[in-house]
Write an enzyme that holds these catalytic residues in place. Structure first.
Site, mmCIF file in Angstrom:
data_model
loop_
_atom_site.group_PDB
_atom_site.id
_atom_site.type_symbol
_atom_site.label_atom_id
_atom_site.label_comp_id
_atom_site.label_asym_id
_atom_site.label_seq_id
_atom_site.Cartn_x
_atom_site.Cartn_y
_atom_site.Cartn_z
ATOM 1 N N LYS A 84 0.814 -1.217 0.000
ATOM 2 C CA LYS A 84 0.000 0.000 0.000
ATOM 3 C C LYS A 84 0.851 1.272 0.000
ATOM 4 O O LYS A 84 0.533 2.219 -0.735
ATOM 5 C CB LYS A 84 -1.002 -0.017 1.157
ATOM 6 C CG LYS A 84 -2.187 -0.943 0.874
ATOM 7 C CD LYS A 84 -3.288 -0.853 1.912
ATOM 8 C CE LYS A 84 -4.473 -1.725 1.507
ATOM 9 N NZ LYS A 84 -5.562 -1.683 2.508
ATOM 10 N N ASP A 111 -4.047 0.120 -3.841
ATOM 11 C CA ASP A 111 -5.084 1.025 -3.335
ATOM 12 C C ASP A 111 -6.386 0.326 -2.955
ATOM 13 O O ASP A 111 -7.428 0.977 -2.869
ATOM 14 C CB ASP A 111 -5.368 2.127 -4.358
ATOM 15 C CG ASP A 111 -5.923 1.590 -5.675
ATOM 16 O OD1 ASP A 111 -5.998 0.352 -5.835
ATOM 17 O OD2 ASP A 111 -6.294 2.408 -6.538
ATOM 18 N N CYS A 112 -6.366 -0.998 -2.728
ATOM 19 C CA CYS A 112 -7.611 -1.622 -2.252
ATOM 20 C C CYS A 112 -7.950 -1.054 -0.877
ATOM 21 O O CYS A 112 -7.072 -0.800 -0.054
ATOM 22 C CB CYS A 112 -7.509 -3.143 -2.244
ATOM 23 S SG CYS A 112 -6.083 -3.844 -1.404
ATOM 24 N N LYS A 113 -9.237 -0.874 -0.638
ATOM 25 C CA LYS A 113 -9.697 -0.047 0.477
ATOM 26 C C LYS A 113 -9.596 -0.734 1.837
ATOM 27 O O LYS A 113 -9.402 -0.073 2.862
ATOM 28 C CB LYS A 113 -11.143 0.376 0.239
ATOM 29 C CG LYS A 113 -11.370 1.145 -1.055
ATOM 30 C CD LYS A 113 -10.611 2.456 -1.068
ATOM 31 C CE LYS A 113 -10.936 3.297 -2.281
ATOM 32 N NZ LYS A 113 -10.452 2.716 -3.546
#
Length: 335
Positions: free
Chosen positions: A243, A248-250
């Site tokens: 990250k 950018d996975c939440k």
């Protein structure tokens, strides 16, 4: 335990009996028995279910199935035939059987259309797809479903409010030749199945499928295709290294398992392993399954019934989680 729900349970078309018997000779010590069991939907299966306390089974077309067909028209024709065939069996035994839709995954819109037909017309409980779809002039390429072009399909899955089961298939084409041909005993459950599905599932995580479709529910068999056992390491690298570098996975990988991902006991009847997965994933996200006829009812059900596990979690995993996920009505021993 009575009333167990099983949901990775394969069938095949009777017209493929001889082909299946030949194919089963590569992995089964009794190809005739395997071919007879997998082409029978109700008669033999119901006897096993009654004997071993399985109240309800969700049927799915056997791997590699439609995902092995690289001609789109041929794949779609087979998917339609399979879905129409199993719908008849489900209609004859609605309190014992449900079905997953079989889909050609050559085109997102066409796959969405067939899934909608199966759910709205036949009452199917979701879809089961055998990993990547073979494509190309010689079937040497493959389609993953983790790109934005598949959003139309995933939107349909969530609108219909049904789960999607990501199931393995054998490696093919140049991947087979480069990685597996000289290591053929590792093809299937020993290694290749988990490797293929875990790549695909983690691709869906990192490419944002669950961020764009937060209500999507995806099921992974065989106690999660190795992912739970790497959970700490995956989480560490995603959160502490990837990250900061741009991933950018939440959510965290653990949060996706809490919200979007399920695992089943199919073909993995180890108490130690299940208890580990309960610690990493939680009993609320685990579903009992057998993997019949590749595995047998006796091994799966006697293991589960005799296992020392607290009654609340045992009932959740055995049937309550499935009843909620699939919105099941009454079936044999459901209460």
């Amino acid at each position: 335990m009575l009333g167990k729900v099983a949901l990775e349970e394969a069938f095949a078309l009777p017209r493929h009996h001889e082909k299946i018997r030949w194919w089963a000779g590569m992995f089964s010590t009794n190809p005739d028995k395997h071919a007879a069991e997998i082409t029978d939907i109700a008669e033999t299966r119901l006897k096993y279910m009654d004997k071993h306390g399985v109240g309800y089974t969700i049927l799915s077309y056997t791997a590699p199935g439609v995902q092995d067909l690289w001609d789109p028209k041929e794949a779609q024709a087979l998917a339609t035939e399979v879905n129409d065939h199993v719908a008849g069996a489900v209609k004859s035994h609605p309190d014992r059987f449900g079905a997953f839709a079989t889909l050609s995954m050559h085109d997102p819109s066409e796959a969405a259309k067939e899934l909608k037909r199966c759910v709205t017309q036949y009452g199917f409980k979701g879809a089961l797809v055998n990993d990547t779809q073979r494509v190309g002039p010689d079937g040497d390429d493959m389609i993953f479903y983790d790109g934005p072009e598949w959003d139309v399909f995933w939107s349909t899955v969530t609108e219909l409010d049904v789960p999607f089961y990501l199931h393995p298939r054998n490696p093919t084409g140049t991947i087979h030749e480069k990685l597996w041909a000289k290591r053929s005993w590792l093809i299937g459950p020993p290694l290749s199945f988990a490797q293929g599905v875990s790549l695909h599932a983690l691709g869906m995580v990192t490419n944002g499928v669950f961020d764009r479709h937060p209500k999507l529910q995806v099921i992974l068999g065989h106690l999660g295709e190795h992912i739970p056992f790497d959970m700490w390491r995956i989480n560490h690298w995603f959160e502490d290294i990837k990250k900061p570098l741009g991933l950018d996975c939440k959510l965290t990988i653990r949060e996706y398992f809490q919200r979007n991902l399920w695992i089943t006991t199919s073909g993995h009847f180890s108490t130690t392993t299940l208890q580990f997965c309960m610690q990493e994933v939680g009993a609320d996200r685990i579903l009992f399954s057998i993997d019949y006829p590749f595995e047998n009812f006796h091994d799966a059900c006697s293991w589960y019934d005799e296992m020392h596990l607290n009654a609340i979690d045992k009932t959740k995993i055995g049937k309550e989680n499935a009843k909620k996920l699939f919105k099941l009505g009454a079936f044999k021993d459901s209460e």
